[in-house]
Design a protein around this motif. Structure first.
Motif, PDB file in Angstrom:
ATOM      1  N   SER A   1      46.393 -29.434  42.811  1.00  0.00           N
ATOM      2  CA  SER A   1      45.092 -29.883  43.311  1.00  0.00           C
ATOM      3  C   SER A   1      44.612 -29.011  44.471  1.00  0.00           C
ATOM      4  O   SER A   1      43.426 -28.678  44.547  1.00  0.00           O
ATOM      5  CB  SER A   1      45.140 -31.355  43.714  1.00  0.00           C
ATOM      6  OG  SER A   1      46.005 -31.543  44.806  1.00  0.00           O
TER       7      SER A   1
ATOM      8  N   SER B   1      48.136 -29.991  34.574  1.00  0.00           N
ATOM      9  CA  SER B   1      48.167 -31.224  35.378  1.00  0.00           C
ATOM     10  C   SER B   1      48.472 -32.476  34.564  1.00  0.00           C
ATOM     11  O   SER B   1      49.342 -33.270  34.968  1.00  0.00           O
ATOM     12  CB  SER B   1      46.854 -31.396  36.137  1.00  0.00           C
ATOM     13  OG  SER B   1      46.729 -30.385  37.091  1.00  0.00           O
TER      14      SER B   1
ATOM     15  N   VAL C   1      43.450 -34.779  38.490  1.00  0.00           N
ATOM     16  CA  VAL C   1      43.405 -33.367  38.895  1.00  0.00           C
ATOM     17  C   VAL C   1      42.748 -32.533  37.799  1.00  0.00           C
ATOM     18  O   VAL C   1      41.903 -31.673  38.068  1.00  0.00           O
ATOM     19  CB  VAL C   1      44.822 -32.842  39.230  1.00  0.00           C
ATOM     20  CG1 VAL C   1      44.822 -31.334  39.417  1.00  0.00           C
ATOM     21  CG2 VAL C   1      45.357 -33.522  40.472  1.00  0.00           C
TER      22      VAL C   1
END
Length: 186
Positions: free
Chosen positions: A8, A100, A147
């Motif tokens: 992130s 992610s 994310v």
């Protein structure tokens, strides 16, 4: 969760850098002025103006003006360099969008394994220990998907922006090539 935090932070850094990069683009008035100067046979003035710019469109035009007799090839070469500069950081963003959710699922699987181990050791008599572990495990999946979503929207915007910029570069490169050829025929 630590790899997701790193993803992130990297995604936000790339998004901010690319946002400022694309925000400063918009060289249409300069491109029109350069074409007008060439139309008025003020080649040196047009070359000087183009050389001073940092805009991708104008740098491509500058390559065409500087290499007037091979303008098409010069602009193509400059265009390849400018495209690479516009795409900088986007493969990282693309990887984060893909990675992610997978990291989130991995965290969930690890959390579920831990929950089942607690259940195996403690038995079915402590359901709160198991459900708390499951809830904690699902947070990783939610974080991974969050994310990815946060990175996906700017990624697609930047791709669309690159496509528009490429179309504009092709348009003005073609107009410049025609403007450079026309004086030779007179």
């Amino acid at each position: 969760m630590l790899p997701l935090a790193v993803c992130s932070v990297v995604a936000i850094a790339v998004i901010i850098e690319r946002f400022f990069f694309f925000r400063r683009l918009g060289a249409i008035p300069q491109a029109e002025a350069i074409l007008d100067m060439i139309g008025d046979s003020r080649m040196d003035e047009a070359a000087d103006m183009a050389r001073k710019s940092s805009m991708p469109l104008i740098r491509v035009m500058s390559a065409g003006i500087t290499n007037r007799y091979h303008s098409l090839k010069a602009m193509e070469a400059a265009g390849v360099n400018e495209l690479a500069a516009m795409q900088r950081g986007l493969p990282v963003l693309d990887t984060i969008v893909t990675l992610s959710p997978l990291l989130g699922l991995l965290g969930t699987i690890i959390g579920m394994i831990d929950s089942f181990q607690i259940m195996a050791l403690a038995g079915m008599g402590q359901p709160h220990a198991v459900t708390g572990g499951v809830a904690e495990a699902l947070i990783a999946t939610a974080t991974g998907i969050s994310v990815a979503v946060i990175a996906l929207i700017p990624y697609n915007y930047f791709l669309a922006r690159i496509e528009r910029e490429i179309a504009m570069i092709e348009h003005y490169a073609t107009r410049l090539e025609m403007a450079l050829v026309l004086p030779d025929k007179e």
